[in-house]
Design a protein around this motif. Structure first.
Motif, PDB file in Angstrom:
ATOM      1  N   ASP A 141      26.153 -16.961 -34.359  1.00 40.37           N
ATOM      2  CA  ASP A 141      26.375 -15.559 -34.096  1.00 40.37           C
ATOM      3  C   ASP A 141      25.311 -15.075 -32.941  1.00 40.37           C
ATOM      4  O   ASP A 141      25.706 -14.308 -32.018  1.00 40.37           O
ATOM      5  CB  ASP A 141      25.913 -14.891 -35.286  1.00 40.37           C
ATOM      6  CG  ASP A 141      27.276 -14.999 -36.479  1.00 40.37           C
ATOM      7  OD1 ASP A 141      28.096 -15.451 -36.139  1.00 40.37           O
ATOM      8  OD2 ASP A 141      26.897 -14.884 -37.543  1.00 40.37           O
ATOM      9  N   ALA A 142      24.157 -15.582 -33.153  1.00 42.96           N
ATOM     10  CA  ALA A 142      23.009 -15.293 -32.113  1.00 42.96           C
ATOM     11  C   ALA A 142      23.252 -15.905 -30.701  1.00 42.96           C
ATOM     12  O   ALA A 142      23.449 -15.002 -29.840  1.00 42.96           O
ATOM     13  CB  ALA A 142      21.681 -15.889 -32.850  1.00 42.96           C
ATOM     14  N   ALA A 143      23.724 -16.833 -30.620  1.00 41.02           N
ATOM     15  CA  ALA A 143      24.002 -17.587 -29.256  1.00 41.02           C
ATOM     16  C   ALA A 143      25.314 -16.649 -28.638  1.00 41.02           C
ATOM     17  O   ALA A 143      25.086 -16.476 -27.453  1.00 41.02           O
ATOM     18  CB  ALA A 143      24.406 -18.794 -29.373  1.00 41.02           C
ATOM     19  N   ALA A 201      29.663  -6.219 -34.024  1.00 41.27           N
ATOM     20  CA  ALA A 201      28.589  -7.440 -34.290  1.00 41.27           C
ATOM     21  C   ALA A 201      27.207  -6.917 -34.016  1.00 41.27           C
ATOM     22  O   ALA A 201      27.307  -5.590 -33.298  1.00 41.27           O
ATOM     23  CB  ALA A 201      28.862  -8.473 -33.506  1.00 41.27           C
ATOM     24  N   GLU A 202      26.300  -7.390 -34.566  1.00 43.34           N
ATOM     25  CA  GLU A 202      24.711  -7.265 -34.435  1.00 43.34           C
ATOM     26  C   GLU A 202      24.048  -8.240 -34.598  1.00 43.34           C
ATOM     27  O   GLU A 202      24.281  -9.149 -35.108  1.00 43.34           O
ATOM     28  CB  GLU A 202      24.483  -6.006 -35.674  1.00 43.34           C
ATOM     29  CG  GLU A 202      24.362  -6.661 -36.866  1.00 43.34           C
ATOM     30  CD  GLU A 202      23.508  -5.538 -37.938  1.00 43.34           C
ATOM     31  OE1 GLU A 202      23.858  -4.526 -37.934  1.00 43.34           O
ATOM     32  OE2 GLU A 202      23.078  -6.214 -39.046  1.00 43.34           O
ATOM     33  N   GLY A 226      23.497  -3.912 -31.501  1.00 42.32           N
ATOM     34  CA  GLY A 226      24.523  -4.399 -31.054  1.00 42.32           C
ATOM     35  C   GLY A 226      24.478  -4.855 -29.681  1.00 42.32           C
ATOM     36  O   GLY A 226      23.293  -5.261 -29.027  1.00 42.32           O
ATOM     37  N   LEU A 227      25.550  -5.295 -28.809  1.00 43.36           N
ATOM     38  CA  LEU A 227      25.262  -5.933 -27.396  1.00 43.36           C
ATOM     39  C   LEU A 227      24.577  -4.860 -26.375  1.00 43.36           C
ATOM     40  O   LEU A 227      23.607  -5.210 -25.617  1.00 43.36           O
ATOM     41  CB  LEU A 227      26.674  -5.958 -26.926  1.00 43.36           C
ATOM     42  CG  LEU A 227      27.113  -7.395 -27.630  1.00 43.36           C
ATOM     43  CD1 LEU A 227      28.877  -7.215 -27.052  1.00 43.36           C
ATOM     44  CD2 LEU A 227      26.970  -8.490 -27.273  1.00 43.36           C
ATOM     45  N   PRO A 228      24.680  -3.485 -26.511  1.00 46.11           N
ATOM     46  CA  PRO A 228      23.887  -2.530 -25.537  1.00 46.11           C
ATOM     47  C   PRO A 228      22.510  -2.855 -25.746  1.00 46.11           C
ATOM     48  O   PRO A 228      21.416  -2.841 -24.865  1.00 46.11           O
ATOM     49  CB  PRO A 228      24.334  -1.402 -25.927  1.00 46.11           C
ATOM     50  CG  PRO A 228      25.900  -1.386 -26.425  1.00 46.11           C
ATOM     51  CD  PRO A 228      25.534  -2.714 -27.133  1.00 46.11           C
ATOM     52  N   GLU A 229      21.760  -3.160 -27.088  1.00 46.39           N
ATOM     53  CA  GLU A 229      20.485  -3.111 -27.561  1.00 46.39           C
ATOM     54  C   GLU A 229      20.042  -4.631 -26.953  1.00 46.39           C
ATOM     55  O   GLU A 229      18.737  -4.710 -26.921  1.00 46.39           O
ATOM     56  CB  GLU A 229      20.288  -3.217 -29.035  1.00 46.39           C
ATOM     57  CG  GLU A 229      20.378  -1.364 -29.332  1.00 46.39           C
ATOM     58  CD  GLU A 229      21.847  -0.976 -29.428  1.00 46.39           C
ATOM     59  OE1 GLU A 229      21.921   0.118 -29.237  1.00 46.39           O
ATOM     60  OE2 GLU A 229      22.991  -1.643 -29.614  1.00 46.39           O
TER      61      GLU A 229
END
Length: 414
Positions: free
Chosen positions: A131-133, A379-380, A395-398
């Motif tokens: 998930d993190a990758a 996702a987060e 999420g992705l923007p962060e």
């Protein structure tokens, strides 16, 4: 730092520079290739995971923790599907956060760019490795992964599969790295790799997060610890309050957005406390309460109970004399994650929202909604409880920063 650590850190740094300018299409294609490769390697991954499971069982690890560790064909398919879903999400890189044309004609834009190299220190489930990758790659970042030593064989196999899959794509395989080593020394190397790693995100229990925050020289985004409160106001619909309380505490007690403390206004305590005690007992919850709750069968609470993130079927409880007293309690004992108020009074709701200083505040809703998926992010990477850079579900923007770009036509400053 060891030569082995420096080797993977520099590889990640080089990969981050290659990955950052890539447009969405090659990143999405790489993620889908990676997902397919994980499914194709199911047998290899399960065999590696079996070694971790056997070691955990030999060391007396609880069956609940072993279940979190275990991988099988179904779970690997679910992990791969999560990667495909991340590939379908919008790419934040290149998005214009702000833009304008200045009076002198200079065109100004603030655009999202990757953070660079993100280090993830985490416990437990090996699905976090993938998930993190995937989240880091989608947002244009390289990632250095330091999972639990209890999942080392599983994580090694997963990273190997992902790296080999990326070799057939435009995304550099060095963008996914596993921090070498099984001892705490390897964790310390990652925490001290300022200049090689741009940000660290710890995912796990309070002790892990506190350790990273206190010892790291790399900037840290603090995530996860959740001493979440449900406050039942004097103007609450008590049936609604009971429904929200049970969902917040019981639906999934082991997660950071589960309720850990119940606060009840004195004006409704005579009715609501017996109702809450009966409902919580029926759900198997142990209440650690003040005298009003003890009189209804609760265990007497200590000061530590009000600070506790139980992550279990336990809850602290207290009767308060006012909304302001509830807020004062939250400020003293809370972890700035999520707090909920149940009330029919718009004035009380507005005051609670204004006074409570947490990443998320719920009005007439369960604390369980503080989640990237529930917020529609898809996702987060975690839930930030700090104030700088990112706050709340990430999420992705962060996982991006910003860059200022200004364009002129021979403009000079006078």
């Amino acid at each position: 730092m060891s030569e082995e650590f420096l080797k993977v850190a520099h590889a990640a740094r080089d990969a981050a520079a290659e990955l950052a300018p890539l447009p969405r299409a090659p990143k999405d294609r790489a993620l889908r290739v990676m997902a397919d490769a994980l499914v194709a390697a199911t047998e290899t991954i399960v065999e590696a995971n079996a070694l971790d499971v056997a070691k955990a069982r030999e060391s007396g690890t609880s069956e609940a923790m072993i279940d979190r560790l275990r991988l099988d064909a179904g779970r690997i398919e679910a992990i791969a599907e999560a990667v495909r879903q991340i590939a379908d999400l919008p790419d934040p890189v290149g998005e214009v956060a702000r833009g304008s044309t200045l009076p002198n004609g200079l065109e100004l834009r603030q655009v999202r760019v990757p953070l660079g190299v993100i280090g993830i220190i985490y416990e437990g489930r090996p699905n976090v490795t993938v998930d993190a990758a995937a989240l880091c790659l989608k947002s244009g970042n390289a990632v250095m992964l330091r999972g639990s030593s209890s999942a080392y064989e599983s994580n090694t196999a997963l990273v190997k599969v992902m790296q080999e899959a990326l070799e057939d794509t435009e995304v550099p395989s060095g963008a996914v790295q596993l921090v070498p080593g099984l001892t705490r020394d390897s964790v310390k190397e990652l925490m001290r790799a300022r200049g090689l790693v741009d940000v660290l995100i710890p995912r796990g229990g309070a002790s892990l997060i506190n350790s990273v925050v206190e010892e790291s020289t790399v900037p840290v985004i603090e995530t996860g610890v959740g001493n979440c409160h449900v406050y039942v106001d004097a103007e609450a619909d008590l049936d609604l309050a009971l429904t929200i309380l049970l969902n917040a505490k019981v639906q999934r007690p082991s997660v950071c957005n589960a309720a850990e403390t119940l606060l009840v206004h004195a004006d409704v305590a005579g009715t609501f406390v017996p109702l809450a005690m009966a409902a919580l007992a029926g759900a198997g919850v142990t209440v650690h309460g003040d005298p009003a709750f003890v009189a209804q069968g609760a265990v007497e609470a200590t000061d530590d109970d009000y600070y506790a993130e139980y992550l279990s079927l336990d809850i602290a409880a207290k009767v308060v004399g006012s909304l302001d007293e509830a807020v004062a309690h939250i400020r003293k004992y809370g972890s700035a994650h999520t707090e909920a108020i149940v009330t029919r009074s718009q004035g009380a709701a507005r005051r609670f929202v204004a006074l409570v200083d947490s990443a998320a505040v719920a009005v007439n809703a369960s604390t369980r909604f503080t989640d990237g998926g529930e917020f529609g992010f898809g996702a987060e990477i975690g839930i930030s409880t700090q104030k700088l850079h990112a706050r709340g579900p990430m999420g992705l923007p962060e996982l991006t920063s910003t860059k200022w770009i200004y364009t002129g036509d021979g403009h000079i400053r006078s």
